[in-house]
Scaffold this motif. Structure first.
Motif, short mmCIF file in Angstrom:
data_model
loop_
_atom_site.label_atom_id
_atom_site.label_comp_id
_atom_site.label_asym_id
_atom_site.label_seq_id
_atom_site.Cartn_x
_atom_site.Cartn_y
_atom_site.Cartn_z
N TRP A 280 0.82 -1.20 0.00
CA TRP A 280 0.00 0.00 0.00
C TRP A 280 0.86 1.26 0.00
O TRP A 280 1.97 1.28 0.53
CB TRP A 280 -0.92 0.01 1.23
N ASP A 281 0.31 2.32 -0.56
CA ASP A 281 0.94 3.63 -0.54
C ASP A 281 0.46 4.37 0.70
O ASP A 281 -0.73 4.67 0.85
CB ASP A 281 0.55 4.40 -1.81
N TYR A 282 1.37 4.67 1.63
CA TYR A 282 1.01 5.30 2.90
C TYR A 282 1.46 6.75 2.98
O TYR A 282 1.50 7.33 4.07
CB TYR A 282 1.62 4.52 4.06
N GLY A 351 5.82 -7.63 -5.48
CA GLY A 351 4.96 -6.53 -5.92
C GLY A 351 3.53 -6.76 -5.48
O GLY A 351 3.25 -7.67 -4.68
N PRO A 352 2.61 -5.95 -5.98
CA PRO A 352 2.83 -4.87 -6.94
C PRO A 352 3.30 -3.59 -6.27
O PRO A 352 3.12 -3.40 -5.07
CB PRO A 352 1.44 -4.68 -7.55
N VAL A 353 3.91 -2.72 -7.08
CA VAL A 353 4.25 -1.37 -6.62
C VAL A 353 3.20 -0.42 -7.18
O VAL A 353 3.05 -0.30 -8.40
CB VAL A 353 5.66 -0.96 -7.09
N VAL A 354 2.45 0.21 -6.29
CA VAL A 354 1.35 1.08 -6.71
C VAL A 354 1.48 2.45 -6.06
O VAL A 354 1.98 2.58 -4.94
CB VAL A 354 -0.03 0.48 -6.35
N ARG A 355 1.03 3.46 -6.78
CA ARG A 355 0.88 4.80 -6.24
C ARG A 355 -0.60 5.03 -5.98
O ARG A 355 -1.45 4.59 -6.75
CB ARG A 355 1.40 5.83 -7.23
N GLY A 356 -0.90 5.77 -4.92
CA GLY A 356 -2.30 6.00 -4.57
C GLY A 356 -2.83 4.90 -3.68
O GLY A 356 -2.18 3.88 -3.45
N ASN A 357 -4.02 5.10 -3.16
CA ASN A 357 -4.61 4.16 -2.22
C ASN A 357 -6.11 4.07 -2.46
O ASN A 357 -6.83 5.07 -2.33
CB ASN A 357 -4.31 4.59 -0.78
#
Length: 612
Positions: A280-282, A351-357
């Motif tokens: 997750w993007d924190y 992964g995955p590498v994600v931007r945003g939440n």
């Protein structure tokens, strides 16, 4: 990797075959806008620019091949000791080789009058003994495979450009600089008494101020002085002094200075599991973390940070309300409820590498309670609300009356909405807080309605949330399963009696592994123990009467959980002590300091109505 606190033992840095370091190996430095993660081997593997939510210019943490890094270390094999420079967020690492030793001091510099208008990373190298050949490498990455860096030969020398960023590498006298593709390599030799400086200055979509190397060096001393001055304002004379103060310094780094927002963590997409996609993007500001943070900030006597966080949060609620958002972007906007996947492989290929939440548009009833906790703390410490905020809060209390019967995603932001018990208790906490605020004249509205609805919620929880067979509050009615977040409602004051004590016993029987707790039933099969839950247990034990057990657990956690420089991640593997999830994690450090506050205030009064 090391598991013991302190700096006396020499540590041997290690990376796996793909170039990834253990998460426990990272220290953090910050300037109130961004955070750099420095591994034991002197490599900066994570540095978003110009702020925490900005371009990940150095992100080998998530992409060893193309992420980019900035390293300073001896050419030959070495061992390491490190520590922060006293009560600061400036890091000193001592490298020892077969031929000598050298100290590297890393700082994200402050200006004379506060935060600089550009980002300034300074690395001072001092020879201590013998002769140590040194090498620095600056390799900008591809911003998680979304942009391509390039070198620009300007009239004043080479600069790096990447996705709107302009970066200048600065090297002092006595160094040799060479170019390899888009990387700069800087070599020099450290001898007794020698002093070199290398550094980086960066801006985004604006001119670049090419700071001179000696000014970078002076900035380190200025930044140490600034952090020491801040620490002199820090008031804590209770137990666990070293770790409480270090956690407060970490939280100060995560307070986003341009707005006052409390960032949940400095990183994004570090995995919580090897078997389930939980990345997750924190790099957002959760209402929950701000609420928990204010208790610590008030207790530590930190006035500016308290008011900034409080005012920022209430402005966001007025602007985007009346339904409180779960979290906000650091600039105060409401983030879109979707994630942007990247092609980066992730830490160790997980992964995955994600931007945003994607949790941005969830309903979480607990947010109502978190918000009113913030306001109650503020008022209880002798401050007053403005008229507009009072009206907004009254409207939110009315909304809590109307919505508490709805299923929601719960504190853990789950994809399936249910009638989670702790969500109902969040609404209960909000309404009891609203009643209290109304009685002291801080918000308008009909407190009788709020009081009546709060009693209905209590009755619902006692009737539907209690499992007679398990002798415990359950996760949701009929589940027969447990949720560690119920511990927050020993802290909120909902129940500190026999039912809560019985629930604590059930939680330890099912969710505990040594001193650690998993979040809820079944999680031991797919993720690691959640750091904050263990400290919530400390507070709950104390408040339900087991003060000796609480102190013993706190002592053990302080001994085994933080890394060698006091940093904690979101999760920990009970079997190995390895870190998992994003780091430094605000909630982990907040839970620690609030547990210490609860135990230090022996009568428990400070925890009344305020969640850890």
């Amino acid at each position: 990797m090391p598991t013991d606190r302190g700096t006396r033992d020499q540590l041997v840095p290690e990376r796996d075959d793909d170039g990834y370091a253990d998460l426990r190996s990272y220290a953090a430095i910050g300037d109130g806008r961004t955070v750099a993660l420095v591994a034991l081997d002197g490599r900066i593997d994570w540095l978003p620019l110009p702020g925490l939510d900005g371009v990940p210019a150095f992100s080998a943490l998530l992409d060893a091949d193309l992420g980019g890094y900035y390293s300073v270390c001896p050419v030959d094999d070495f061992t390491v000791t490190r520590e922060y420079v006293g009560p600061t967020n400036v890091l000193a690492t001592t490298f020892t080789t077969a031929t000598g030793s050298v100290r590297v001091t890393d700082s994200l510099n402050e200006g004379i009058a506060g935060r600089l208008p550009w980002v300034e990373l300074a690395r001072r190298i001092e020879g201590l003994a013998g002769t140590v050949p040194m090498r620095a490498v600056v390799t900008p990455g591809t911003a998680l495979r979304t942009a391509s860096p390039w070198l620009d030969d300007t009239v004043h020398g080479l600069v790096m450009r990447l996705d709107g960023l302009t970066l200048g590498v600065r090297a002092g006298d006595g160094t040799d600089v060479s170019v390899e593709d888009v990387s700069l390599r800087i070599t020099f030799t450290a001898t007794p008494g020698s002093r070199h400086v290398v550094g980086l200055v960066a801006t985004e979509k604006e001119p670049l101020f090419l700071q001179l190397p000696d000014q970078l060096d002076a900035g380190i001393d200025r930044t140490v002085t600034m952090w020491r001055s801040w620490s002199e304002q820090f008031c804590w004379d209770g137990p666990w002094q070293e770790q409480v103060h270090r956690s407060a310094l970490v939280l100060k780094m995560l307070l986003y200075a341009p707005t006052g927002a409390m960032t949940a963590a400095a990183t994004m997409s570090l995995p919580e599991s090897t078997t389930v996609a939980k990345n997750w993007d924190y790099r957002f500001a959760w209402v929950r973390d701000t609420a928990y943070g204010l208790k610590a900030l008030f207790r530590f006597g930190l006035r500016e940070e308290t008011h900034a966080a409080m005012s920022w949060m209430l402005r966001r609620v007025r602007e985007h309300g009346p339904q409180p958002q779960i979290f906000y972007a650091l600039d105060g906007s409401v983030p879109p409820a979707h994630e942007h996947p990247t092609d980066a492989p992730g830490w160790r290929g997980i992964g995955p590498v994600v931007r945003g939440n994607a949790a941005a548009d969830q309903l979480q009833l607990g947010i109502f309670g978190d918000l009113f906790t913030i306001v109650r703390l503020y008022v209880d410490h002798g401050h007053v609300l403005d008229t507009e905020t009072g009206r907004t809060l009254a409207a939110i209390a009315d909304l809590a009356c109307d919505r508490w019967r709805e299923p929601d995603a719960g504190m853990w932001e789950l994809p399936e909405n249910r009638h989670y018990v702790t969500s109902k208790l969040g609404a209960w906490e909000a309404l009891t807080g609203a009643v209290r605020l109304a009685k002291v004249g801080q918000i308008p509205g009909d407190a009788r309605r709020w009081e009546a609805e709060a009693e209905k919620i209590r009755a619902w929880v006692e009737d539907h949330g209690w499992d007679e067979e398990r002798q415990a509050y359950t996760w949701y009615p009929g589940s027969g399963e447990l949720d560690a977040s119920i511990l927050l409602h020993a802290i909120s004051g909902f129940d500190r009696g026999e039912r809560m004590r019985s629930t604590i016993r059930a939680l330890r029987d099912e969710l505990a592994d040594g001193p650690y707790l998993y979040r809820y039933s079944g999680m031991a099969r797919e993720e690691h123990a959640f750091t904050a839950c263990s400290f919530w247990l400390v507070s709950a034990l104390h408040l339900t009467g087991d003060r000796d057990g609480a102190r013993a657990l706190m002592d053990e956690l302080i001994r085994v959980l933080p890394n060698d420089v006091g940093i904690m991640a979101e999760m920990v593997d009970p079997a190995t002590g390895d870190f998992w999830g994003n780091l430094p994690q605000a909630l982990s450090h907040l839970a620690l300091v609030n547990a210490a506050i609860t135990l230090a205030d022996d009568d428990g009064a400070s925890a009344d109505g305020a969640a850890d």
